[in-house]
Design a protein around this motif. Structure first.
Motif: not given
Length: 211
Positions: A37-48, A50-60, A190-194
């Protein structure tokens, strides 16, 4: 049963800044498995992003599903310019060549002035859109500096797309989630990913509930 599951999820997160509005599943799909699975978080802020995609990747990873962040797959300059339909077709084919069979795509689309997802949900039964269409329609998120300025309630959507070889490359599932005036961004993410994970488990999409 599906209505009960949605109500249950709403109750779980009723005290959170993040709440599930509705979720839609392709009526032709009973369950959906993915190998990569490719995880894509569309946001202008790259650090945000990256953080979102990394946390979701951990769940996978915790569930033994191979997943990669878009920042590790796409070229560094991928979001520097708007993409054409042909360019996105090429991207999709390159993902197939690398063994991907699904894309989980998340974006923030609007505020409290949005068209109600509940009234729009009926349109999805005939929706045959692909990841390419979704990306093309929303890629201004990367370039509009004022995109989020006026929002008090952020309306987000996470969509699961099949890009399986030899099958229709279309939407499998979409969850609509509201984030109300988040003061703690880390907790909101965190709540969003859960919420995403629980909702996909309930629908037998990639994730399975533990016995």
């Amino acid at each position: 049963m599906q209505k009960f599951s949605v109500i249950f999820l709403l109750l779980i997160f009723s005290c959170s800044s993040t709440s599930l509005v509705e979720n839609w599943k392709n009526p032709d799909i009973v369950l959906f498995n993915a190998q990569k699975v490719l995880i894509v978080g569309m946001a202008k802020n790259e650090s945000a992003r990256q953080s979102f995609e990394a946390q979701l990747q951990k769940e996978f990873t915790k569930r033994n599903v191979d997943a990669m962040q878009s920042l590790d797959v796409f070229d560094v300059s991928f979001t520097d310019s708007r993409k054409t339909e042909k360019e996105l077709d090429d991207v999709e084919q390159s993902l197939l060549d690398k063994g991907f069979d699904a894309i989980l795509f998340t974006k923030i689309t609007g505020s409290e002035n949005r068209e109600s997802f509940l009234s729009a949900i009926s349109k999805l039964d005939n929706y045959k859109g692909r990841f390419n269409d979704d990306y093309l329609e929303n890629q201004d998120i990367y370039y509009d500096d004022n995109y989020y300025d006026q929002f008090n309630i952020y309306h987000a959507e996470t969509t699961l797309y099949c890009i399986c070889e030899g099958k229709d490359r279309s939407m499998i599932w979409r969850g609509s989630i509201d984030i109300t005036d988040p003061k703690n961004i880390e907790k909101a993410v965190d709540d969003y990913i859960k919420l995403i994970v629980l909702s996909m488990e309930e629908q037998d999409l990639i994730f399975r509930k533990e016995e």
